[in-house]
Design a protein around this motif. Structure first.
Motif, PDB file in Angstrom:
ATOM      1  N   ASP A  91       0.687  -1.110  -0.466  1.00  0.00           N
ATOM      2  CA  ASP A  91      -0.169  -0.182  -0.019  1.00  0.00           C
ATOM      3  C   ASP A  91       0.642   0.852   0.062  1.00  0.00           C
ATOM      4  O   ASP A  91       1.675   1.857   0.467  1.00  0.00           O
ATOM      5  N   GLY A  92       0.551   2.092  -1.581  1.00  0.00           N
ATOM      6  CA  GLY A  92       1.679   2.963  -1.588  1.00  0.00           C
ATOM      7  C   GLY A  92       1.626   4.545  -0.237  1.00  0.00           C
ATOM      8  O   GLY A  92       1.722   5.723  -0.267  1.00  0.00           O
ATOM      9  N   PRO A 121       2.156   0.283  -6.268  1.00  0.00           N
ATOM     10  CA  PRO A 121       1.920   0.531  -4.491  1.00  0.00           C
ATOM     11  C   PRO A 121      -0.035   0.734  -4.766  1.00  0.00           C
ATOM     12  O   PRO A 121      -0.726   0.686  -3.599  1.00  0.00           O
ATOM     13  N   TYR A 122      -0.234  -0.047  -5.873  1.00  0.00           N
ATOM     14  CA  TYR A 122      -1.690  -1.158  -5.242  1.00  0.00           C
ATOM     15  C   TYR A 122      -1.614  -1.907  -4.524  1.00  0.00           C
ATOM     16  O   TYR A 122      -3.146  -2.657  -5.023  1.00  0.00           O
ATOM     17  N   ASP A 128      -4.838  -9.114  -4.479  1.00  0.00           N
ATOM     18  CA  ASP A 128      -4.258  -7.922  -5.735  1.00  0.00           C
ATOM     19  C   ASP A 128      -3.166  -8.049  -5.936  1.00  0.00           C
ATOM     20  O   ASP A 128      -2.770  -7.992  -7.152  1.00  0.00           O
ATOM     21  N   THR A 129      -1.937  -7.947  -5.533  1.00  0.00           N
ATOM     22  CA  THR A 129      -0.848  -8.552  -5.232  1.00  0.00           C
ATOM     23  C   THR A 129      -0.883  -8.920  -6.366  1.00  0.00           C
ATOM     24  O   THR A 129       0.273  -9.089  -7.833  1.00  0.00           O
ATOM     25  N   CYS A 130      -1.283 -10.527  -6.455  1.00  0.00           N
ATOM     26  CA  CYS A 130      -1.354 -11.254  -7.146  1.00  0.00           C
ATOM     27  C   CYS A 130      -1.840 -11.080  -8.321  1.00  0.00           C
ATOM     28  O   CYS A 130      -0.970 -11.510  -9.455  1.00  0.00           O
ATOM     29  N   VAL A 131      -3.097 -10.608  -8.428  1.00  0.00           N
ATOM     30  CA  VAL A 131      -3.933 -10.811  -9.301  1.00  0.00           C
ATOM     31  C   VAL A 131      -3.181  -9.711 -10.572  1.00  0.00           C
ATOM     32  O   VAL A 131      -2.742  -9.301 -12.343  1.00  0.00           O
ATOM     33  N   ARG A 132      -2.592  -8.213  -9.647  1.00  0.00           N
ATOM     34  CA  ARG A 132      -1.928  -7.542 -10.189  1.00  0.00           C
ATOM     35  C   ARG A 132      -0.810  -7.427 -10.753  1.00  0.00           C
ATOM     36  O   ARG A 132      -0.192  -7.110 -12.063  1.00  0.00           O
ATOM     37  N   ALA A 133       0.129  -8.844  -9.807  1.00  0.00           N
ATOM     38  CA  ALA A 133       1.346  -9.216 -10.532  1.00  0.00           C
ATOM     39  C   ALA A 133       1.178  -9.881 -12.274  1.00  0.00           C
ATOM     40  O   ALA A 133       2.062  -9.646 -12.199  1.00  0.00           O
ATOM     41  N   VAL A 205      -7.513  -1.586  -7.224  1.00  0.00           N
ATOM     42  CA  VAL A 205      -7.266  -0.634  -8.222  1.00  0.00           C
ATOM     43  C   VAL A 205      -6.594  -1.235  -9.732  1.00  0.00           C
ATOM     44  O   VAL A 205      -6.097  -1.841  -9.573  1.00  0.00           O
ATOM     45  N   VAL A 206      -7.935  -0.966 -10.560  1.00  0.00           N
ATOM     46  CA  VAL A 206      -6.987  -1.903 -12.150  1.00  0.00           C
ATOM     47  C   VAL A 206      -6.367  -1.104 -13.138  1.00  0.00           C
ATOM     48  O   VAL A 206      -6.601   0.334 -13.197  1.00  0.00           O
ATOM     49  N   SER A 207      -4.901  -1.637 -13.279  1.00  0.00           N
ATOM     50  CA  SER A 207      -4.258  -0.702 -14.091  1.00  0.00           C
ATOM     51  C   SER A 207      -3.802  -1.344 -15.722  1.00  0.00           C
ATOM     52  O   SER A 207      -4.239  -2.878 -15.553  1.00  0.00           O
TER      53      SER A 207
END
Length: 221
Positions: A91-92, A121-122, A128-133, A205-207
């Motif tokens: 978490d940023g 930072p999201y 969330d970490t795994c999905v964003r990774a 947060v979707v990037s």
């Protein structure tokens, strides 16, 4: 009449406790099975292009006990050549401070080239970490570092979203009470992990896809 109502309430309460206990126990079994054969001590960890470090509490801009333990494991993996790049995810804008900035600073101070560190930072929770990774940074294979009580869920979540992940257990210079409290909290978090995977929810947060980690791997290689 009052006794009958009381008996019904007691029965309903007991039934609820049994149900909760069953859900927690079943989720623990599932998590253990998903992670089985994919958890290592740092000295026996396999190779992977990326080591994912999960963020947690910082104090005055410095990593707390849990986070220091995780970062020290990541350091050893990077120095030993068992990982090329670190993805520090947290978490940023956390309540205790910027987890990603603290992690990055710690690794750089220990001699890791900043070009080998990518910050997310999201990564607001483990899912969330795994999905964003995988979605944002294109990670397909990784080591994921956290404390032993957390490793099975982290591995299960990352593997559940398509990452060929192995977990590496980190130590912690923590009190017995702190470890016990977090272990109980971890058990209660496992049903939510299964629900997240079943629903396939988006991270908070979707990037868009970002090549920064791939570029870091090219430089490191």
């Amino acid at each position: 009449m009052e006794r009958r109502v009381i008996r019904r309430l007691v029965g309903a309460g007991a039934g609820f406790v049994v149900l909760v206990g069953f859900v927690v126990a079943a989720s623990a079994v599932w998590t253990s099975r998903q992670a089985s054969g994919h958890i290592y001590d740092v000295g026996a960890a396999p190779r992977a292009p990326v080591v994912i470090v999960l963020g947690t509490l910082v104090r005055d801009g410095r990593p707390g006990e849990y986070l220091t333990g995780r970062l020290d494991v990541a350091l050893q993996l990077l120095r030993d050549g068992r990982a090329e790049v670190a993805l520090v995810s947290g978490d940023g804008a956390g309540r205790s401070g910027d987890e990603v900035a603290a992690m990055t600073k710690y690794l750089v101070e220990k001699g890791i080239d900043p070009s080998r560190i990518v910050g997310d930072p999201y990564g607001l929770d483990t899912y969330d970490t795994c999905v964003r990774a995988t979605r944002t940074y294109g990670v397909g294979k990784a080591l994921i570092v956290t404390q032993s009580f957390h490793v099975p869920r982290a591995v299960a979540l990352c593997r559940g979203v398509g990452i060929d992940a192995d977990g590496v257990a980190a130590g912690c210079d923590c009190s017995t009470i702190t470890m016990a409290r977090n272990t109980v909290r971890e058990w209660l978090a496992r049903p939510k992990a299964i629900l997240d995977l079943l629903t396939g929810r988006d991270p908070v947060v979707v990037s868009e896809s970002d090549d920064v980690l791939g570029n870091a791997l090219d430089v490191a290689g």
